[in-house]
Design a protein around this motif. Structure first.
Motif, short mmCIF file in Angstrom:
data_model
loop_
_atom_site.label_atom_id
_atom_site.label_comp_id
_atom_site.label_asym_id
_atom_site.label_seq_id
_atom_site.Cartn_x
_atom_site.Cartn_y
_atom_site.Cartn_z
N ASN A 1 13.90 6.69 2.03
CA ASN A 1 13.41 6.05 3.36
C ASN A 1 12.49 5.26 3.47
OD1 ASN A 1 12.13 6.30 6.31
ND2 ASN A 1 13.77 7.72 6.59
N VAL A 2 12.56 3.97 3.59
CA VAL A 2 11.68 2.98 3.35
C VAL A 2 10.64 3.24 4.55
CG1 VAL A 2 11.03 0.15 3.82
CG2 VAL A 2 13.37 1.30 2.59
N GLU A 3 10.92 3.24 5.85
CA GLU A 3 9.87 3.45 6.79
C GLU A 3 8.88 4.62 6.70
OE1 GLU A 3 12.93 3.21 7.28
OE2 GLU A 3 13.49 2.03 9.17
N ALA A 4 9.23 5.61 6.18
CA ALA A 4 8.34 6.93 5.75
C ALA A 4 7.49 6.19 4.58
CB ALA A 4 9.38 7.93 5.18
N ILE A 5 8.02 5.67 3.58
CA ILE A 5 7.16 5.04 2.27
C ILE A 5 6.03 4.25 2.79
CG2 ILE A 5 7.35 4.18 0.11
CD1 ILE A 5 10.24 5.36 0.09
N LEU A 6 6.65 3.28 3.92
CA LEU A 6 5.68 2.41 4.22
C LEU A 6 4.46 2.91 5.07
CD1 LEU A 6 8.03 -0.62 5.27
CD2 LEU A 6 6.16 -0.45 3.55
N GLU A 7 4.90 3.92 5.80
CA GLU A 7 3.87 4.58 6.54
C GLU A 7 2.88 5.31 5.79
OE1 GLU A 7 2.26 5.18 10.13
OE2 GLU A 7 4.20 5.03 10.36
N ARG A 8 3.32 6.00 4.38
CA ARG A 8 2.24 6.53 3.78
C ARG A 8 1.55 5.77 2.98
NH1 ARG A 8 6.66 10.49 2.86
NH2 ARG A 8 5.92 12.73 3.72
N LEU A 9 2.24 4.50 2.55
CA LEU A 9 1.37 3.42 1.97
C LEU A 9 0.30 3.01 2.66
CD1 LEU A 9 4.28 1.36 -0.09
CD2 LEU A 9 2.55 2.72 -1.01
N VAL A 10 0.60 2.91 3.90
CA VAL A 10 -0.61 2.34 4.69
C VAL A 10 -1.70 3.55 5.00
CG1 VAL A 10 -1.22 1.60 7.17
CG2 VAL A 10 0.68 0.66 6.16
N GLN A 11 -1.13 4.79 5.22
CA GLN A 11 -2.09 5.69 5.32
C GLN A 11 -3.02 5.94 3.95
OE1 GLN A 11 0.04 9.18 6.51
NE2 GLN A 11 0.56 8.51 8.38
N ASN A 12 -2.39 5.87 2.91
CA ASN A 12 -3.02 6.37 1.61
C ASN A 12 -3.81 5.15 0.91
OD1 ASN A 12 -1.61 8.71 1.90
ND2 ASN A 12 -0.14 8.13 0.34
N ASN A 13 -3.88 3.91 1.43
CA ASN A 13 -4.40 2.76 0.56
C ASN A 13 -5.34 1.68 1.65
OD1 ASN A 13 -2.67 3.07 -1.98
ND2 ASN A 13 -1.32 3.31 -0.41
N PRO A 14 -6.42 2.39 1.94
CA PRO A 14 -7.23 1.44 2.79
C PRO A 14 -7.98 0.34 1.82
CG PRO A 14 -8.39 3.58 2.47
CD PRO A 14 -6.70 3.59 1.92
N GLY A 15 -8.00 -0.63 2.13
CA GLY A 15 -8.44 -1.94 1.34
C GLY A 15 -7.47 -2.69 0.62
N ALA A 16 -6.19 -2.19 0.76
CA ALA A 16 -5.11 -2.61 0.11
C ALA A 16 -4.14 -3.57 0.95
CB ALA A 16 -4.25 -1.95 -0.77
N PHE A 17 -3.37 -4.33 0.23
CA PHE A 17 -2.26 -5.08 1.16
C PHE A 17 -0.91 -4.40 0.82
CE2 PHE A 17 -5.61 -8.07 0.03
CZ PHE A 17 -5.88 -8.79 1.26
N ILE A 18 -0.43 -4.00 2.24
CA ILE A 18 0.81 -3.08 1.90
C ILE A 18 1.96 -4.23 2.31
CG2 ILE A 18 1.95 -1.03 2.84
CD1 ILE A 18 -0.94 -0.68 1.87
N PHE A 19 3.08 -4.17 1.67
CA PHE A 19 3.85 -5.29 1.47
C PHE A 19 5.37 -4.63 1.40
CE2 PHE A 19 2.83 -4.86 -2.90
CZ PHE A 19 4.12 -5.16 -3.54
N ALA A 20 6.25 -5.14 1.92
CA ALA A 20 7.73 -5.01 1.73
C ALA A 20 8.58 -6.14 2.03
CB ALA A 20 8.28 -3.54 2.56
N TYR A 21 9.50 -6.19 1.27
CA TYR A 21 10.37 -7.45 1.25
C TYR A 21 11.88 -6.71 1.21
CZ TYR A 21 13.26 -11.44 0.26
OH TYR A 21 14.36 -12.52 0.13
#
Length: 378
Positions: free
Chosen positions: A161-181
């Motif tokens: 589930n891409v949306e769930a993974i992106l949501e967690r990447l945002v939550q877990n990684n302050p200071g990073a650039f969260i991306f998906a293509y």
């Protein structure tokens, strides 16, 4: 191209991503430093560099190596793409720029699905073989540093589930650039802490990010600042980026080396700044990639070794990608801490810099720690 502005404030921004199912091509871009989110949906056209000014944003990517081998990464990258719709959310504003009618956007919360998955058998034996070849190459004097990587396949009982993974990447990684293509049923995503080059007006900056210590280690940050192996690895990157910048400008400002603190690791970080001059963001990207933090040093010898000895295709892993606005400004990151999702398969990637003083087991363990960025998002 004429885009109209539509005021749209979403409590759950990933609803915009979900509103464009396959075969819609999409890009997700969250700059957590500026707290700016951009979601681009539905490919409009492929753009030549001189045409970037005609679109609010374009998505730029290039593969790690000039040519991509194998089926997995085919048709991913090496384009400048304009989209029909852009959802933009900043600290103070929220709106859509669109040149086509929008579908119905249902502001629904992302369900944080937990994925059950199995890992392919550990590849430590193969890693040892690669490491021995690496050290032979370094000992012979052909290279000083090579950045080796691993591809680890995870298989789920259900599609990821891409949306769930992106949501967690945002939550877990302050200071990073969260991306998906997302393209052709495949999604490349991750949370990268590393800027290859950022252009703002006539200013460019680049991160030298090399040298790693686990956060679980007591006093890890202080130990990293004193560790000779990591300091050597880091200084190679700083020096080479400086030299590359000086090939196009007369002066480079090098800031003090500091610690970048991420969820699972500490990194040594040095920011380098210069005048952009007449060179575009894409010019700078092509000129700087790959830095010794992603390929090695000397660059050509390290890349030749990797092409001949890494068994997997890097594709967009550790490669440049990002968004560029109509003024030619933007941020191009290197796509580390990343994975390619295809149906029920997740191909996760992690790398580490090998120098003469490296330890085989310690470097393998470092890649396992870096893989946590993706695994924790699953």
């Amino acid at each position: 191209m004429n885009y109209r502005r539509i005021n749209l404030k979403l409590k759950h921004p990933l609803a915009f991503w979900s509103a464009f199912p396959d075969p819609s091509e999409r890009v997700f871009w969250y700059d957590s430093q500026k707290q700016t989110l951009i979601i681009a949906s539905q490919r409009l056209t492929t753009v030549q560099e001189k045409g970037i000014k005609n679109y609010p944003y374009v998505f730029y990517s290039q593969s790690f190596f000039e040519q991509v081998k194998g089926e997995l990464w085919q048709d991913m990258g090496n384009e400048i793409i304009a989209f029909k719709h852009y959802y933009i959310q900043t600290k103070t504003d929220s709106y859509v720029l669109s040149c086509d009618p929008l579908p119905d956007i249902k502001d629904q919360e992302t369900v944080l699905q937990h994925h059950s998955y199995e890992e392919e058998a550990p590849e430590y034996t193969e890693w040892v073989k690669l490491y021995k070849k690496l050290q032979e190459n370094i000992t012979s004097g052909k290279t000083v540093k090579i950045v080796a990587s691993r591809e680890v396949k995870f298989t789920s009982l259900t599609p990821f589930n891409v949306e769930a993974i992106l949501e967690r990447l945002v939550q877990n990684n302050p200071g990073a650039f969260i991306f998906a293509y997302h393209k052709s049923g495949k999604t490349f995503l991750g949370a990268s802490p590393e800027i290859l080059v950022q252009k703002t007006g006539n200013q460019v900056l680049s991160y030298a990010l090399a040298g790693t210590m686990p956060r679980a280690l007591e006093n890890g940050a202080q130990l990293l600042l004193k560790d000779s192996k990591n300091l050597q690895e880091h200084q190679i990157v700083v020096q080479k980026i400086k030299e590359k910048l000086l090939e196009k400008v007369s002066q480079v400002k090098i800031e003090q080396t500091d610690i970048m603190t991420l969820k699972n690791v500490y990194h040594l970080q040095t920011v380098l700044k210069a005048k952009a001059g007449e060179h575009s963001l894409i010019d700078w990207t092509k000129h700087l990639h790959p830095t010794p933090a992603l390929g090695g040093h000397p660059s050509r010898a390290a890349l030749d070794f990797l092409r001949a000895n890494e068994k997997h295709e890097r594709g967009l892993y550790a490669a440049p990608l990002g968004l560029i606005d109509s003024q030619g400004n933007g941020t191009i990151i290197v796509a580390i801490r990343s994975a390619l999702l295809k149906d029920k398969a997740c191909y996760a990637y992690a790398g580490c810099g090998i120098v003469a003083a490296s330890d085989c087991q310690a470097e393998f363990d470092e890649t396992k720690i870096k893989l946590k960025t993706i695994l924790e998002a699953l």
